[in-house]
Design an enzyme around this catalytic site. Sequence first.
Site, short mmCIF file in Angstrom:
data_model
loop_
_atom_site.label_atom_id
_atom_site.label_comp_id
_atom_site.label_asym_id
_atom_site.label_seq_id
_atom_site.Cartn_x
_atom_site.Cartn_y
_atom_site.Cartn_z
CE LYS A 65 0.31 -0.10 4.80
NZ LYS A 65 1.41 -0.98 4.30
CE1 TYR A 118 0.49 1.01 8.04
CE2 TYR A 118 1.40 2.99 6.72
CZ TYR A 118 1.36 1.46 7.22
OH TYR A 118 2.36 0.52 6.87
#
Lengths: 386, 386
Positions: B121, B204
């Site tokens: 990611k 995040y």
Amino acid sequence: MTVRHSQSGSNSRSRLPKEGSGRKIRYAVVGLGYISQAALLPAFAHAGENSELAALVSGDPRKLTALGKKYDVPQTYSYEQFGDCLLHGDVDAVYIGLPNHMHRAYTEAAARAGVHVLCEKPMAVHPEDCEAMIEAARESNVKLMIAYRLHLERGNLSAIAAIRNGEIGEPRIFRSAFTQQVPAGNIRLNAEDGGGPLYDLGVYCINAARYLFRAEPDEVFCYNAAGKDRRFEDVAEMSSAVMRFPNDRLAVFTCSFGAADCDTYEVIGTKGVLKMDPAYAMSGSIKCEITIAGKTRKTTYRKRDQFAAELVYFSDCILNDKQPEPGGAEGLADVRIIAALRQSAADAKPVAVPAEQIPKRPSLVQKIQKPATEEPELVRAAAPSR
Amino acid sequence: MTVRHSQSGSNSRSRLPKEGSGRKIRYAVVGLGYISQAALLPAFAHAGENSELAALVSGDPRKLTALGKKYDVPQTYSYEQFGDCLLHGDVDAVYIGLPNHMHRAYTEAAARAGVHVLCEKPMAVHPEDCEAMIEAARESNVKLMIAYRLHLERGNLSAIAAIRNGEIGEPRIFRSAFTQQVPAGNIRLNAEDGGGPLYDLGVYCINAARYLFRAEPDEVFCYNAAGKDRRFEDVAEMSSAVMRFPNDRLAVFTCSFGAADCDTYEVIGTKGVLKMDPAYAMSGSIKCEITIAGKTRKTTYRKRDQFAAELVYFSDCILNDKQPEPGGAEGLADVRIIAALRQSAADAKPVAVPAEQIPKRPSLVQKIQKPATEEPELVRAAAPSR
């Protein structure tokens, strides 16, 4: 609203007690809601060096009777009699603990009568109210202080000092949450009274960002939100805001009347993090953690009477002809920002904040520590938080 | 960029190892920067039940030599040889640990060759990249997982469970900070490589808000900021964002490449507060505090090998033909939000986020715990944080 009072020329001079080492400022406490009963009235016990409680003003005769007796205050006045209190009540200063939308009229009336004003924050509902209050105080040459109790509180002033000393490097980020559950029926849930979490809780976060960054935001953005709870038909349940400060520093905060207790801020610097939790407490310890390179230093600032400190400080300003910090400019700065945040939320866009001249910012030399008091039994009043 | 590789029909079928109880997914690790060296390569030691390290791909021959020897991997490939690796390298899956702007091309190439993809990611730089990656995986019938390590991590999954169980009442507010000092020269400071704190840290915070609220934001606002530090000529130093979720919940976060370490989130509910600090850590404990009515319950989730968990989980998905959670839709959702935040910062206004269909959200049943490993010595790579 207008306050009825006898004629008092706009040129009236401010009153000062007679010369002598025992001079004390005689206060009328105006508004006998939660904050006056829980904090201000008991504070006179530790402010006796230069302050005394001389009169009570309230719209509730039962509060006047009960509290007049409890604190041995013979002079009590209804709101309609406020003018008489100012002219004939032998008071030098008033503490304005009224709903936000009443601050302006009562401050103006007091100032015109030559009576000094210690006014609760937020200073008023709209910036133009604040400007009128500043002008009224200036014209009558009375002192005007906004009751930012943390400007005299050791924990917050020490946080300011730590940041100014460079302990966490350059401060880059401020983040805060101040949330509580306000019970149905509380005046803070009425829009027309200047209610809503920005006015009563957000003002702490805004003020803290400003005293920690020692600067004014140039642009702000705000989302208001309200879930399905019927308490929030009139005012926002919560607000989340981002404020951009000079040197591209950013401040974010969330304040809410519909969430569990949270009372904290952090300043993240280039070298370390300063965290306060609780940060804004008036009835408990304030705790600070400074973390640098993985090492944390914790300091607890135990509960103090922050309101006695305000009285002693303001009385000293009156007695020695000093301009209070926080004065009207400080209160106006926060109300301007609240106005910009409200406009941002309404228009769904960022809003520029007019530049504000702040004559002085709080620093550790302002620290005043007085012993804590216990919250007394309340007379027909309730805490704003469940 | 395009990845050179031998012809591989778009109708090629995904590979599956031969039947039998000892089947293991053979991985090529693509990109040998910090995350691959510090976390992914050592993770195979605890993923042996269904995963093995079969090949290394890097643009740096010295890394290939040193790490091929260290991990006893005979097959090593340059980036130009990636097509050969896919076709002749006896690999079932790739782990893409490349700079963000290379994720799409390498994922597409692997998928077209019938090789399953575990991609770091953020999934890619732009939403259209993510869509192309999802389509490539679908066409070739290969599994695609985005490496959200916290979707298998006990602390974060327990936080999700606590909130779903109503422990803090209705979750109303999410607030997070994820900040660190990224040293000059780090690839995360290059704009053209999909750098900047939103991609590497903000992802995040965004992902956590989504898995804790179990919903997608409908509108977002973002300020980017950069002080005078010359590291931030190309990318933002920091971003502060507000995201509005359905049912008028609000999420705020700040991420920065130019501030001291901070790694935390809080969910403030109607009855209590859940706090994680550290929240996102990969190389330390994760700590949770749940405070209800003044009482705090603390739980420490000690350091685990979150990357071995990813390998074991993804291999299991391949071996048993299950769709990974987090899949491509999860990665796309975050990249769409990052795109909206970037647009908001550029245009100075809130931006609507297109509604996303999320097939599945993480929950405690996904928990996988593997023993922690020590970070090995790095070969020509450096940690992204000072």
